[in-house]
Design a protein around this motif. Sequence first.
Motif, PDB file in Angstrom:
ATOM      1  N   ALA A 153       0.821  -1.204   0.000  1.00  0.00           N
ATOM      2  CA  ALA A 153       0.000   0.000   0.000  1.00  0.00           C
ATOM      3  C   ALA A 153       0.859   1.261   0.000  1.00  0.00           C
ATOM      4  CB  ALA A 153      -0.931  -0.012   1.215  1.00  0.00           C
ATOM      5  N   GLU A 154       1.974   1.212   0.720  1.00  0.00           N
ATOM      6  CA  GLU A 154       2.844   2.386   0.803  1.00  0.00           C
ATOM      7  C   GLU A 154       3.499   2.703  -0.537  1.00  0.00           C
ATOM      8  OE1 GLU A 154       6.646   4.012   3.425  1.00  0.00           O
ATOM      9  OE2 GLU A 154       6.325   1.866   3.181  1.00  0.00           O
ATOM     10  N   LEU A 155       3.883   1.678  -1.278  1.00  0.00           N
ATOM     11  CA  LEU A 155       4.643   1.886  -2.512  1.00  0.00           C
ATOM     12  C   LEU A 155       3.822   1.689  -3.775  1.00  0.00           C
ATOM     13  CD1 LEU A 155       8.093   0.207  -1.788  1.00  0.00           C
ATOM     14  CD2 LEU A 155       7.395   2.578  -1.473  1.00  0.00           C
ATOM     15  N   GLN A 156       2.514   1.512  -3.622  1.00  0.00           N
ATOM     16  CA  GLN A 156       1.694   1.231  -4.798  1.00  0.00           C
ATOM     17  C   GLN A 156       1.793   2.382  -5.791  1.00  0.00           C
ATOM     18  OE1 GLN A 156      -2.406   0.529  -3.987  1.00  0.00           O
ATOM     19  NE2 GLN A 156      -2.857  -0.321  -6.004  1.00  0.00           N
ATOM     20  N   ASP A 193       0.923   4.954  -8.730  1.00  0.00           N
ATOM     21  CA  ASP A 193      -0.288   5.597  -9.234  1.00  0.00           C
ATOM     22  C   ASP A 193       0.140   6.795 -10.073  1.00  0.00           C
ATOM     23  OD1 ASP A 193      -2.733   6.645  -9.783  1.00  0.00           O
ATOM     24  OD2 ASP A 193      -3.389   6.857  -7.697  1.00  0.00           O
ATOM     25  N   ASP A 194       0.171   6.632 -11.386  1.00  0.00           N
ATOM     26  CA  ASP A 194       0.607   7.705 -12.264  1.00  0.00           C
ATOM     27  C   ASP A 194      -0.362   8.874 -12.273  1.00  0.00           C
ATOM     28  OD1 ASP A 194       2.875   6.308 -13.009  1.00  0.00           O
ATOM     29  OD2 ASP A 194       1.853   5.273 -14.659  1.00  0.00           O
ATOM     30  N   ARG A 195      -1.558   8.674 -11.745  1.00  0.00           N
ATOM     31  CA  ARG A 195      -2.531   9.764 -11.717  1.00  0.00           C
ATOM     32  C   ARG A 195      -2.291  10.695 -10.546  1.00  0.00           C
ATOM     33  NH1 ARG A 195      -7.572   5.829 -11.575  1.00  0.00           N
ATOM     34  NH2 ARG A 195      -6.097   4.933 -10.079  1.00  0.00           N
ATOM     35  N   SER A 196      -1.440  10.279  -9.609  1.00  0.00           N
ATOM     36  CA  SER A 196      -1.166  11.093  -8.432  1.00  0.00           C
ATOM     37  C   SER A 196      -0.253  12.252  -8.793  1.00  0.00           C
ATOM     38  CB  SER A 196      -0.517  10.222  -7.345  1.00  0.00           C
ATOM     39  OG  SER A 196      -0.073  11.025  -6.279  1.00  0.00           O
ATOM     40  N   ASP A 197      -0.378  13.357  -8.056  1.00  0.00           N
ATOM     41  CA  ASP A 197       0.498  14.507  -8.260  1.00  0.00           C
ATOM     42  C   ASP A 197       1.925  14.196  -7.810  1.00  0.00           C
ATOM     43  OD1 ASP A 197      -1.612  15.977  -9.258  1.00  0.00           O
ATOM     44  OD2 ASP A 197      -2.147  16.810  -7.287  1.00  0.00           O
ATOM     45  N   HIS A 198       2.067  13.225  -6.897  1.00  0.00           N
ATOM     46  CA  HIS A 198       3.384  12.851  -6.376  1.00  0.00           C
ATOM     47  C   HIS A 198       3.526  11.330  -6.416  1.00  0.00           C
ATOM     48  CE1 HIS A 198       3.953  16.994  -5.050  1.00  0.00           C
ATOM     49  NE2 HIS A 198       2.755  16.936  -4.516  1.00  0.00           N
ATOM     50  N   PRO A 199       3.678  10.751  -7.606  1.00  0.00           N
ATOM     51  CA  PRO A 199       3.802   9.286  -7.685  1.00  0.00           C
ATOM     52  C   PRO A 199       5.087   8.802  -7.028  1.00  0.00           C
ATOM     53  CG  PRO A 199       4.336  10.297  -9.795  1.00  0.00           C
ATOM     54  CD  PRO A 199       3.818  11.394  -8.904  1.00  0.00           C
ATOM     55  N   SER A 228       8.594   6.959  -6.531  1.00  0.00           N
ATOM     56  CA  SER A 228       9.696   6.701  -7.454  1.00  0.00           C
ATOM     57  C   SER A 228       9.880   5.202  -7.675  1.00  0.00           C
ATOM     58  CB  SER A 228      10.990   7.323  -6.925  1.00  0.00           C
ATOM     59  OG  SER A 228      11.314   6.776  -5.647  1.00  0.00           O
ATOM     60  N   SER A 229       9.555   4.394  -6.656  1.00  0.00           N
ATOM     61  CA  SER A 229       9.622   2.936  -6.776  1.00  0.00           C
ATOM     62  C   SER A 229       8.347   2.351  -6.187  1.00  0.00           C
ATOM     63  CB  SER A 229      10.848   2.374  -6.037  1.00  0.00           C
ATOM     64  OG  SER A 229      12.048   2.900  -6.566  1.00  0.00           O
ATOM     65  N   TRP A 230       7.923   1.218  -6.722  1.00  0.00           N
ATOM     66  CA  TRP A 230       6.701   0.605  -6.210  1.00  0.00           C
ATOM     67  C   TRP A 230       6.666  -0.868  -6.578  1.00  0.00           C
ATOM     68  CZ3 TRP A 230       7.086   3.513 -10.549  1.00  0.00           C
ATOM     69  CH2 TRP A 230       6.579   2.985 -11.740  1.00  0.00           C
ATOM     70  N   PHE A 231       5.783  -1.613  -5.883  1.00  0.00           N
ATOM     71  CA  PHE A 231       5.581  -3.026  -6.157  1.00  0.00           C
ATOM     72  C   PHE A 231       4.379  -3.182  -7.075  1.00  0.00           C
ATOM     73  CE2 PHE A 231       7.241  -3.691  -1.597  1.00  0.00           C
ATOM     74  CZ  PHE A 231       8.542  -3.621  -2.040  1.00  0.00           C
ATOM     75  N   GLU A 232       4.561  -3.939  -8.125  1.00  0.00           N
ATOM     76  CA  GLU A 232       3.469  -4.188  -9.069  1.00  0.00           C
ATOM     77  C   GLU A 232       3.156  -5.676  -9.075  1.00  0.00           C
ATOM     78  OE1 GLU A 232       3.451  -4.052 -13.759  1.00  0.00           O
ATOM     79  OE2 GLU A 232       3.219  -2.021 -12.945  1.00  0.00           O
ATOM     80  N   CYS A 233       1.895  -6.022  -8.871  1.00  0.00           N
ATOM     81  CA  CYS A 233       1.493  -7.432  -8.864  1.00  0.00           C
ATOM     82  C   CYS A 233       1.688  -8.030 -10.254  1.00  0.00           C
ATOM     83  CB  CYS A 233       0.033  -7.576  -8.449  1.00  0.00           C
ATOM     84  SG  CYS A 233      -0.329  -6.936  -6.798  1.00  0.00           S
ATOM     85  N   GLN A 234       2.143  -9.266 -10.314  1.00  0.00           N
ATOM     86  CA  GLN A 234       2.409  -9.915 -11.590  1.00  0.00           C
ATOM     87  C   GLN A 234       1.204 -10.655 -12.151  1.00  0.00           C
ATOM     88  OE1 GLN A 234       5.914 -12.370 -11.279  1.00  0.00           O
ATOM     89  NE2 GLN A 234       7.301 -10.610 -11.276  1.00  0.00           N
ATOM     90  N   ASP A 235       0.170 -10.857 -11.356  1.00  0.00           N
ATOM     91  CA  ASP A 235      -1.019 -11.514 -11.881  1.00  0.00           C
ATOM     92  C   ASP A 235      -2.238 -11.037 -11.111  1.00  0.00           C
ATOM     93  OD1 ASP A 235      -1.505 -13.445  -9.560  1.00  0.00           O
ATOM     94  OD2 ASP A 235       0.511 -14.047 -10.172  1.00  0.00           O
ATOM     95  N   SER A 236      -3.398 -11.296 -11.670  1.00  0.00           N
ATOM     96  CA  SER A 236      -4.657 -10.795 -11.114  1.00  0.00           C
ATOM     97  C   SER A 236      -5.000 -11.441  -9.774  1.00  0.00           C
ATOM     98  CB  SER A 236      -5.803 -11.023 -12.107  1.00  0.00           C
ATOM     99  OG  SER A 236      -5.909 -12.407 -12.434  1.00  0.00           O
ATOM    100  N   GLU A 237      -4.562 -12.687  -9.568  1.00  0.00           N
ATOM    101  CA  GLU A 237      -4.864 -13.364  -8.301  1.00  0.00           C
ATOM    102  C   GLU A 237      -4.143 -12.690  -7.137  1.00  0.00           C
ATOM    103  OE1 GLU A 237      -4.648 -17.834  -6.269  1.00  0.00           O
ATOM    104  OE2 GLU A 237      -3.955 -17.510  -8.323  1.00  0.00           O
ATOM    105  N   VAL A 238      -2.876 -12.332  -7.343  1.00  0.00           N
ATOM    106  CA  VAL A 238      -2.129 -11.622  -6.305  1.00  0.00           C
ATOM    107  C   VAL A 238      -2.782 -10.283  -6.011  1.00  0.00           C
ATOM    108  CG1 VAL A 238       0.068 -10.499  -5.776  1.00  0.00           C
ATOM    109  CG2 VAL A 238       0.046 -12.765  -6.831  1.00  0.00           C
ATOM    110  N   GLN A 239      -3.161  -9.564  -7.080  1.00  0.00           N
ATOM    111  CA  GLN A 239      -3.822  -8.277  -6.910  1.00  0.00           C
ATOM    112  C   GLN A 239      -5.117  -8.439  -6.118  1.00  0.00           C
ATOM    113  OE1 GLN A 239      -2.827  -4.951  -8.451  1.00  0.00           O
ATOM    114  NE2 GLN A 239      -4.097  -4.608  -6.640  1.00  0.00           N
TER     115      GLN A 239
END
Length: 318
Positions: A35-38, A40-46, A48-59
């Motif tokens: 949650a801390e590093l998720q 979000d390119d729509r944010s005014d302050h995205p 610099s590093s974040w975790f991205e889920c590799q599949d829909s089940e993890v998400q």
Amino acid sequence: MIMRLFSKPSPKTFSLLSIGQRGVGKTVFLAGSYAELQGDDRSDHPQSSWFECQDSEVQSNLDKILYHVQQTGLYPPATIKITNFNFSLKHHALRGIKTLCNFRWWDIPGESCNLRNPDFQELVLNSHGCCVFINAQALVHDSDYAHTLEDIFNQVIAIASLIGQHRLNYAFALILTKCDALASGPATQLQLEQNLQPLTMRLDALNANYKYFYSAIPIVSISGTSMLNARGAADPLLWLLSELNKHHRFQPDRTLASSLTQTVFAPPLFPPHVQRSLLTLTLITLGLLGVVMLFLFAIGYSITNPIQVPSQEQPSRL
């Protein structure tokens, strides 16, 4: 051939082991870090590093955890089965988004964290690094808690012993959870570090690569919505992945088992299934030796650091 020599190495994939008792906060730590590093390119302050889920089940699994907190204002229930979470560590670079590495996180029920458990043995032997979870609140306020940690400490020492003997690249993140339930200050930090000495002194003796972190992920309510207030929660994972990426960047993918097999049994003396059995037996044996070492340490520590009883003539100080 020339193209291959000058091509950039592809992102590594690391398998991270998590060791800790039931209810210590392993799942909350993972959800809070995400949650801390998720990104979000729509944010005014995205980020610099974040975790991205590799599949829909993890998400979906992570969304369920965060939704549970949002709807109930409570932490999620304890994990009941081994669950894999696959992520990519992404980073905003000058030339766009870059994948620094991939990693698998094994969320393991506390009662399954035992070297005599075949499933846990397999996870240990296929890991590149380890997160060790310790309840900071219990470590300070529960005098019996240190005894319940002996099995956890033995497992960590067994792994570190194998790594030290064969000079392998492996890292441990020691994560003290529930620090938000403790009074902040140097006195509390000193007490935590002293109570961790049965583990850290042995790791130091083995020249293990480790670092400990103070984790606080309270639930807060903002505009009537509950959420995990994770600040710095992802630091242990970012450090661990940085260490692994640094040491494994230009090497072929090697787990603990494959590295040990090459160093202990090269050239091959036994078939693969026998090698795996011998590695497992070695881990269990080292774990049993850890029991003896911790017992001897406890005796020596009690002798050199006797309990001081304040005299009635001197007022006690906080």
